[in-house]
Design an enzyme around this catalytic site. Structure first.
Site, PDB file in Angstrom:
ATOM      1  N   HIS A  33       0.804  -1.218   0.000  1.00  0.00           N
ATOM      2  CA  HIS A  33       0.000   0.000   0.000  1.00  0.00           C
ATOM      3  C   HIS A  33       0.839   1.272   0.000  1.00  0.00           C
ATOM      4  O   HIS A  33       0.310   2.363  -0.126  1.00  0.00           O
ATOM      5  CB  HIS A  33      -0.931   0.038   1.215  1.00  0.00           C
ATOM      6  CG  HIS A  33      -0.230   0.380   2.492  1.00  0.00           C
ATOM      7  ND1 HIS A  33       0.529  -0.528   3.171  1.00  0.00           N
ATOM      8  CD2 HIS A  33      -0.154   1.531   3.194  1.00  0.00           C
ATOM      9  CE1 HIS A  33       1.033   0.051   4.244  1.00  0.00           C
ATOM     10  NE2 HIS A  33       0.642   1.308   4.287  1.00  0.00           N
TER      11      HIS A  33
HETATM   12  C1  UD1 Z   1      -2.231   5.804   5.579  1.00  0.00           C
HETATM   13  C2  UD1 Z   1      -0.966   6.219   6.308  1.00  0.00           C
HETATM   14  C3  UD1 Z   1       0.025   5.065   6.291  1.00  0.00           C
HETATM   15  C4  UD1 Z   1      -0.594   3.800   6.829  1.00  0.00           C
HETATM   16  C5  UD1 Z   1      -1.842   3.501   6.018  1.00  0.00           C
HETATM   17  C6  UD1 Z   1      -2.517   2.234   6.493  1.00  0.00           C
HETATM   18  C7  UD1 Z   1      -0.338   8.612   6.154  1.00  0.00           C
HETATM   19  C8  UD1 Z   1       0.599   9.564   5.522  1.00  0.00           C
HETATM   20  N1  UD1 Z   1      -0.305   7.360   5.656  1.00  0.00           N
HETATM   21  O1  UD1 Z   1      -1.897   5.606   4.215  1.00  0.00           O
HETATM   22  O2  UD1 Z   1       1.137   5.410   7.091  1.00  0.00           O
HETATM   23  O3  UD1 Z   1       0.318   2.737   6.716  1.00  0.00           O
HETATM   24  O4  UD1 Z   1      -2.738   4.618   6.151  1.00  0.00           O
HETATM   25  O5  UD1 Z   1      -3.624   1.953   5.759  1.00  0.00           O
HETATM   26  O6  UD1 Z   1      -1.069   8.983   7.037  1.00  0.00           O
HETATM   27  N2  UD1 Z   1      -9.057   5.271   0.965  1.00  0.00           N
HETATM   28  C9  UD1 Z   1     -10.290   4.677   0.923  1.00  0.00           C
HETATM   29  N3  UD1 Z   1     -10.924   4.439   2.102  1.00  0.00           N
HETATM   30  C10 UD1 Z   1     -10.411   4.774   3.308  1.00  0.00           C
HETATM   31  C11 UD1 Z   1      -9.146   5.386   3.334  1.00  0.00           C
HETATM   32  C12 UD1 Z   1      -8.478   5.610   2.163  1.00  0.00           C
HETATM   33  O7  UD1 Z   1     -10.798   4.354  -0.117  1.00  0.00           O
HETATM   34  O8  UD1 Z   1     -11.048   4.518   4.334  1.00  0.00           O
HETATM   35  C13 UD1 Z   1      -8.317   5.489  -0.296  1.00  0.00           C
HETATM   36  C14 UD1 Z   1      -8.497   6.862  -0.861  1.00  0.00           C
HETATM   37  O9  UD1 Z   1      -8.506   6.757  -2.234  1.00  0.00           O
HETATM   38  C15 UD1 Z   1      -7.252   7.595  -0.413  1.00  0.00           C
HETATM   39  C16 UD1 Z   1      -6.228   6.483  -0.423  1.00  0.00           C
HETATM   40  O10 UD1 Z   1      -6.950   5.301  -0.055  1.00  0.00           O
HETATM   41  O11 UD1 Z   1      -6.946   8.646  -1.225  1.00  0.00           O
HETATM   42  C17 UD1 Z   1      -5.108   6.710   0.535  1.00  0.00           C
HETATM   43  O12 UD1 Z   1      -5.599   6.922   1.875  1.00  0.00           O
HETATM   44  P1  UD1 Z   1      -4.741   7.798   2.915  1.00  0.00           P
HETATM   45  O13 UD1 Z   1      -5.399   7.790   4.237  1.00  0.00           O
HETATM   46  O14 UD1 Z   1      -4.423   9.088   2.288  1.00  0.00           O
HETATM   47  O15 UD1 Z   1      -3.371   7.060   3.022  1.00  0.00           O
HETATM   48  P2  UD1 Z   1      -3.028   5.533   3.111  1.00  0.00           P
HETATM   49  O16 UD1 Z   1      -2.387   5.152   1.842  1.00  0.00           O
HETATM   50  O17 UD1 Z   1      -4.181   4.708   3.596  1.00  0.00           O
END
Ligand code: UD1
Length: 364
Positions: A204
Site C-alpha cells: 500500500h
Molecule cells: C495511511 C498512512 C500510512 C498507513 C496507512 C494504512 C499517512 C501519511 N499514511 O496511508 O502510514 O500505513 O494509512 O492503511 O497517514 N481510501 C479509501 N478508504 C479509506 C481510506 C483511504 O478508499 O477509508 C483510499 C483513498 O482513495 C485515499 C487512499 O486510499 O486517497 C489513501 O488513503 P490515505 O489515508 O491518504 O493514506 P493511506 O495510503 O491509507
C-alpha cells in the site's frame, strides 16, 4: 485525570486500544477521538468490532485528500475540540497524518503530549511517515519508545533522558491479547488455504503502488514467487484500482482487505509474508513467521536484528532471490524484549505516575 486518545487510520486502532484500556483501568477519564482519516467499513468498522473498541466519543470526519488537506482538516477540527475538552494530556500513536496534525495542535494548546511509537526512524525523507515521525517527536513531552534502538535514535537527536521511556510495543499487546480468538477464525477455509501452504502479501505504500512502473516490477517478482508458493493479496483501497488496471499474474489471488482477526490468522498460518507495511514487520516477528519487506529501508530494524524480517528492496530479481533464500532457510524467531503484552500498562504508569517530562510551560 482527563486524557484524549487519538486514532485516525487502520494501523492506529490496534495501537490505541491497549493504551486506553490501561489508562481506564487506573481510573483515568479517557476520551477517544477518531479523526476520520480512514472511513471505509473495511478499514474501520471491522477493526473496532474485532478489537472491541467502543464507538469513538468524537469523530472529526477528515477523510482523504492531499497531505496538506488531510493534515489541515484534522488540525482545524481538533483545535476547537481540544479547547472544549481541556484534557490534561493527549496521546497520539504511530506516524500517520492524523498523528502529526493532532500533535501540532496539542503542542500549541497546552496539554501534555505523549507519542506512542516514538523514535522510529527510516532516515528516508521521501516517506511521508518519516516526516510525521520526526515532527511529532519534536513537539512531544513524553516519548514512548517501543525498543532500545528507537530510544537510541532519540538520544542521538538530543532529547532529554527524562522524556524517553522504553515501554515495549503496543501493537504486540493487541496481537497477544487476540491471538487465541484469531486462531478460531475460519478465514483459511473460506479462502481454501492450508497452514504453511501459501504466502501472504500486502502492498500500500505510495512508492510501491502509485507508480505503475514500480508496481509492475513488484508484480513480476510476485508472479515468479507464486510459481513456488501460491500468494494471497488482501487489497488496500489505495492499491485497488492500479492492481485492477495492471492485472495480476497467475498464482496471486486478490481478496478484499481483511479484518483484524482474519489478518492475524492469515499471518500466523502463512509460510511467509511479503509486505511494505511497518506493523506487519512487527507482527510477523512476534509470530515467528518469515517476513520479506519490499522496501529499501525500515524504521523497525529490530525486526531484522532480532526477528524474522529481511529487507529485499524493490528490485524484482533481488526480491525473488531473497524469497528463495528465506524459503530454503527461514530465519530463527526471537521476540524483542518488552514485546510482552504489557506496553499499555507501562505507558499508563508513565502518564499517571507523574512525569517531569514537560518541555513547555503550560500557557496561562
Ligand atoms: C495511511 C498512512 C500510512 C498507513 C496507512 C494504512 C499517512 C501519511 N499514511 O496511508 O502510514 O500505513 O494509512 O492503511 O497517514 N481510501 C479509501 N478508504 C479509506 C481510506 C483511504 O478508499 O477509508 C483510499 C483513498 O482513495 C485515499 C487512499 O486510499 O486517497 C489513501 O488513503 P490515505 O489515508 O491518504 O493514506 P493511506 O495510503 O491509507
Amino acid at each position: 485525570t482527563r486524557i484524549v486518545c487519538v486514532a485516525g487510520a487502520r494501523p492506529n486502532y490496534m495501537k490505541i486500544k491497549p493504551v486506553m484500556d490501561a489508562l481506564e483501568r487506573r481510573g483515568a477519564d479517557v476520551i477517544l477521538v477518531h479523526t476520520g482519516q480512514h472511513y471505509d467499513e473495511s478499514m474501520n468498522d471491522v477493526f473496532f468490532l474485532d478489537l472491541g473498541i467502543r464507538t469513538p466519543d468524537r469523530y472529526l470526519g477528515a477523510g482523504s485528500g492531499s497531505h496538506a488537506q488531510q493534515t489541515g482538516r484534522v488540525m482545524a477540527a481538533f483545535e476547537p475540540l481540544l479547547d472544549e475538552l481541556a484534557p490534561d494530556a493527549v496521546v497520539v500513536v504511530g506516524d500517520i497524518n492524523s498523528t502529526l496534525a493532532c500533535a501540532l495542535v496539542t503542542a500549541k494548546a497546552g496539554p501534555l503530549l505523549a507519542h506512542v511509537e516514538a523514535g522510529l526512524r527510516s532516515r528516508d525523507w521521501s516517506m511521508p511517515e518519516e516526516v510525521n515521525r520526526v515532527a511529532t517527536d519534536r513537539v512531544s513531552d513524553y516519548l514512548l519508545a517501543p525498543s532500545p534502538d528507537a530510544a537510541a535514535n532519540l538520544r542521538a537527536e538530543g532529547y532529554r533522558e527524562d522524556q524517553i521511556h522504553v515501554v515495549g510495543n503496543v501493537m504486540i499487546d493487541t496481537l497477544l491479547a487476540n491471538l487465541d480468538r484469531a486462531r478460531q477464525s475460519d478465514v483459511l477455509d473460506r479462502h481454501g488455504l492450508t497452514r504453511g501452504g501459501y504466502g501472504l502479501v500486502t502492498l500500500h505504500r505510495p512508492a510501491n503502488v502509485d507508480d505503475p512502473g514500480a508496481l509492475r516490477g513488484l508484480l513480476k517478482a510476485l508472479g515468479e514467487i507464486a510459481g513456488r508458493c501460491p500468494l494471497l493479496l488482501p487489497v488496500h483501497p489505495r492499491a485497488a484500482d492500479r492492481l485492477a488496471a495492471l492485472g495480476v499474474p497467475d498464482g496471486i489471488r486478490l481478496v478484499p482487505a481483511a479484518g483484524y482477526l482474519d489478518f492475524i490468522a492469515l499471518q500466523d498460518a502463512a509460510r511467509l509474508v511479503l509486505t511494505d507495511s511497518g506493523g506487519v514487520q512487527e507482527e510477523t516477528t512476534a509470530l515467528g513467521v518469515p517476513c520479506v519487506t519490499l522496501r529499501e529501508n525500515t524504521e523497525r530494524p529490530i525486526t531484522i536484528e532480532e526477528g524474522t524480517n529481511v529487507l529485499a528492496g524493490t528490485d524484482p530479481d533481488r526480491i525473488v532471490d531473497t524469497v528463495d533464500q528465506v524459503l530454503d532457510a527461514p530465519p530463527a524467531p526471537r521476540c524483542p524484549a518488552l514485546w510482552d503484552g504489557r506496553a499499555g500498562e507501562r505507558i499508563a504508569a508513565v502518564l499517571l505516575d507523574g512525569g517531569t517530562a514537560r518541555t513547555r510551560p503550560r500557557p496561562t
